[in-house]
Design an enzyme around this catalytic site. Structure first.
Site, mmCIF file in Angstrom:
data_model
loop_
_atom_site.group_PDB
_atom_site.id
_atom_site.type_symbol
_atom_site.label_atom_id
_atom_site.label_comp_id
_atom_site.label_asym_id
_atom_site.label_seq_id
_atom_site.Cartn_x
_atom_site.Cartn_y
_atom_site.Cartn_z
ATOM 1 C CD GLU A 1 -28.423 -17.720 -9.230
ATOM 2 O OE1 GLU A 1 -27.808 -16.103 -8.468
ATOM 3 O OE2 GLU A 1 -27.110 -17.967 -9.896
ATOM 4 C CB CYS B 1 -24.814 -15.155 -0.403
ATOM 5 S SG CYS B 1 -25.191 -15.481 -1.924
ATOM 6 C CG HIS C 1 13.823 6.145 7.395
ATOM 7 N ND1 HIS C 1 12.360 7.175 8.015
ATOM 8 C CD2 HIS C 1 13.831 6.090 9.066
ATOM 9 C CE1 HIS C 1 13.392 7.559 8.408
ATOM 10 N NE2 HIS C 1 13.588 7.358 9.565
#
Length: 825
Positions: free
Chosen positions: A699, A770, A439
């Site tokens: 990378e 990224c 509720h």
């Protein structure tokens, strides 16, 4: 079986509008004016969805005509108008006095004989089918209830396990009176409903014996973010009132709708609730029902099985699709379900339109961000995504709500509709118990205020007058901070955004934020890091789980045992949690690509996981040591990597989320790449099968120099600008002494990037980036776009800004199809 027992039609045909009682299978959604939303919905499902396998217990309803006939035949309207002539819902004492007088007037006035006879006749027919004195639920259903823009949640009364005709008549009478509960009067007044235009119908429905099993609530939409492709199912033991009222913290399960409809088994997440109480029949007692404690063995396991979760989710989809078709617009649903402990069958006992997320605009993104931090005083389930603050007001008894001052934070055990007169004045709500479908959660969403439910002990920790900040903006977990922390609200219009050739992707690490972030227009996820899931959701080293019995540190062993209590086979804990995290991110952006970087902790970071020190070496320079690909095929780690592969395979093959693309980090040589692919293949992840692509992080200088060879091994590249910069320039990015040299815009780094992009293009491989550089430096983004990079993946707060920058560089003029990019259904 309950659903197979039809109820006979009325022997005397009377026009619906003049009937005092109607059977559920005689009414449908068009009959809301006659029997209210709750009863009309039950009839609609019995008539339209039974053939599709949805089980709904049958019953009957008193009509709005019956209520008006009662009021008019006894001359009650004039008396009621006199009572309400000087009503002031802002004056709680006045509201209570008027409500009490109105209810007494109704209860003191007997039902007309013809109404008593009609109810008795309908109940007798139920008993003919289900047995003498059959047990029923008696529920109020106002004719303005369960509409798409107003929930009226719990405004009138419900009675469970009612037996015998006298009991049914008594409860129907009480339901009539409950149209004038304090909360119902207040709610109607706030919403502009005329007290004398709203009528009341009573639904009498065969009980499902969930007191012997379990029950709960489910939504066909994520209640907090409005994400449309997930079903949220909650479950607890016993009758469902405890879940609705927030008396218990239920289990929560998320299911992904698109692949569920394709026949997959996409349970995205399962969260164990405490489920301390269950409501059962008070057999031989003085009440209809009572609450009893749940034994520890039951509390510490899920209330329903996976096949039941999936069955309920399928029904939620069917119900949502049906109501959307009937209404001619997308209609997410709020549904109550129950499991019969005698037969083991599942049933739907209520369904109504969801009234909050379905009313929100998809054209504006609103984000709340804390600008500071302080001690965290309490935690629980976050409701909404906003921030509120004020002085705490701890109230344990509803009769003390007059003490509440506007703008305070309401702190209590749980709420029910009697609390609503002050809930609308609160800046936030904090409760000890309840889940996201209780509720307090429903009303807080409807009123647009943040709430944290299920904290366990907030009423003991927080003190009256204490200044606190309630944050629901940090994912599924809500936090109560000490003091009034500064925060900002960011609003962004997402209409008429340009379409770019370069894909704009997003970096997402936290699965709890994924549904909310998916509202930001983008082309998918360019970097989903497993480290966040492992560190925050799993917490234990994978080898510590595999070799649990060999752990030396007893305190660590105890901690892992507690963490994995649901898992006799400890490695399954790792696989489950990882699969759930990956799946949640993949589902949020489906069908767009989600590139998942396999684990890339360094040895010192792995050592910090529970049990990690027993399995990790001490390296002088972990940054360039045993990390990434070199671990995956190493005899000392490959069995741990197997768990990652198992999780990924489950996400793609069992859940159907084939938009997931695994990416291998820190892969030093092409030969190392081939070894990793061979390791993955051992565990069923074969490149090219079931559309599986595998990317590699670009990378390392070797990734650039040997780009032509790496292109023969992998399907795509993602430039990691942080590591590529530090290794090209020969510096440690964690060292403050050389930090001033670290710059992705250095000409040497840019040349490496250019070589990589050109090589990828030459061999027809996808290539993106990224790192943070494109969002920090617009000129770097321009450089990438001019080289023809396929995608740029950014942190969420940089996506829209960079999208506009990229569009300028490209000169893009076309507009995004918001229906496809913002609200993927």
């Amino acid at each position: 079986m309950l659903d197979n027992l039809a109820i006979a039609s009325r022997s005397v045909l009377i026009p619906k509008e003049k009937a005092l009682v109607l059977l559920f299978d005689e009414v449908g959604i068009a009959d809301i004016p006659l029997v209210g939303g709750k009863n009309a919905s039950l009839g609609e499902m019995i008539q339209q969805l039974t053939a599709q396998g949805v089980r709904v217990p049958n019953g009957f309803a008193t009509t709005a005509h019956a209520y008006r006939h009662f009021i008019q035949s006894a001359g009650l309207e004039a008396k009621l108008r006199e009572i309400f002539a000087d009503l002031d819902v802002e004056d709680l004492q006045n509201l209570r006095q008027k409500g009490k007088q109105a209810r007494a007037l109704i209860l003191d006035t007997p039902f007309p004989r013809e109404l008593q006879a009609a109810i008795a006749d309908a109940y007798e027919k139920l008993c003919d089918r289900y047995g003498d004195s059959t047990d029923v639920a008696v529920r109020s259903s106002a004719t303005a209830e369960d509409l798409p823009d107003a929930s009226f949640a719990g405004q009138q009364e419900t009675y469970l396990n009612v037996q015998a005709c006298a009991g049914v008549l008594e409860c129907c009478h009480k339901c009539f009176a409950s149209i004038f509960t304090d909360r119902a009067i207040s709610y109607r007044q706030q919403r502009g409903f005329d007290h004398f235009e709203v009528a009341l119908s009573v639904g009498v429905q065969k009980m499902v014996r969930s007191d012997l099993a379990s029950s709960g609530v489910m939504f066909s939409i994520d209640t907090e973010t409005g994400f449309k492709n997930a079903v949220l199912v909650t479950a607890a033991y016993g009758l469902g009132e405890n879940v609705v009222q927030g008396t218990v913290n239920p289990d929560e399960y998320f299911v992904f709708k698109p692949t569920l409809k394709q026949g997959f088994l996409p349970i995205l997440d399962k969260r164990l609730g405490s489920k301390t109480l269950k409501m059962v029949y008070d057999i031989g007692g003085s009440k209809y029902t009572k609450n009893v404690s749940v034994i520890a063995a039951e509390k510490n396991k899920f209330a329903i099985q996976d096949d039941e979760i999936l069955q309920l989710a399928k029904w939620a989809v069917l119900i949502e699709e049906h109501y959307s078709k009937v209404r001619g617009t997308y209609t997410p649903m709020d549904i109550e379900w129950a499991k019969d402990g005698n037969t083991g069958e599942l049933f739907i006992v209520q369904a109504r339109p969801e009234t909050v997320q379905s009313q929100k605009s998809a054209k504006i993104l609103r984000n709340y961000k804390l600008q500071g931090t302080s001690a965290v005083l309490a935690k629980g389930r976050a409701v909404g995504e906003s921030i509120g603050q004020g002085k705490a007001r701890v109230i344990l008894d509803v009769h003390r709500i007059a003490d509440f001052q506007s703008g305070e934070v309401l702190v209590t055990n749980k709420t029910d509709p009697d609390w609503e007169p002050i809930m609308k004045k609160a800046s936030a709500i904090v409760t000890n118990s309840g889940g996201r479908t209780c509720h307090a959660a429903i009303i807080a969403r409807e009123m647009g205020i943040p709430a944290i439910v299920g904290t366990g002990d907030a009423t003991q920790i927080l003190k009256n007058g204490q200044e606190i900040t309630i944050s629901c903006s940090e994912g599924d977990e809500g936090k109560v901070y000490a003091g009034l922390l500064p925060f900002e609200i960011q609003e962004t219009a997402i209409e008429n955004l340009p379409r770019t050739r370069t894909q704009i992707l997003m970096n997402v690490g936290n699965p709890e934020e994924a549904f909310g972030l998916s509202a930001i227009p983008c082309d998918g996820v360019g970097l989903a890091r497993l480290e966040f899931i492992i560190a925050n959701h799993i917490k234990a080293h994978p080898l510590a789980l595999i070799h649990f019995d060999e752990l030396v540190d007893e305190s660590v062993k105890e901690e892992i045992a507690a963490l994995t209590a649901l898992y006799p086979h400890k490695p399954d804990f790792f696989t489950d949690k990882l699969a759930h995290g990956i799946a949640t991110i993949a589902a949020a952006f489906y069908p767009n690509p989600v590139i998942v970087r396999m684990s890339d902790f360094k040895s010192n970071e792995y050592a910090n996981l529970l049990g990690g020190r027993q399995f990790e070496p001490k390296e002088e320079n972990p940054m360039i040591g045993w990390r990434g690909a070199s671990r995956y095929y190493d005899p000392n780690y490959r069995e741990a990597y197997a768990l990652e592969c198992k999780a990924l395979k489950r996400v793609r093959d069992e859940m159907g989320l084939t938009n997931v693309i695994p990416m291998i980090p820190f892969c030093r040589t092409p030969d190392e790449g081939r070894k990793v692919l061979a390791e993955m293949a051992k565990h069923g992840l074969v490149k090219g099968e079931n559309g599986l692509q595998v990317y590699v992080m670009c990378e390392l200088p070797s990734n650039v120099i040997f780009a032509d060879e790496f292109a023969q091994v992998f399907d795509g590249f993602s430039i990691g600008s942080n590591d590529l910069t530090q290794l090209t320039l020969g510096l440690d990015r964690d060292s403050a002494l050389v930090a001033h040299i670290f710059d992705e815009r250095n000409e040497a780094v840019k040349r490496m990037v250019e070589i990589a992009i050109k090589a990828a293009k030459k061999y027809n491989r996808k290539i993106g980036i990224c790192g943070q550089a494109p969002s920090d430096y617009p000129e770097f983004a321009r450089f990438l776009v001019e080289l023809g990079i396929d995608s740029i993946s950014l942190n969420p707060d940089s996506v829209l800004k960079t999208l506009l920058d990229v569009a300028k560089v490209e000169g893009a003029g076309s507009l995004m199809d918001l229906a496809g990019d913002v609200a993927k259904v």
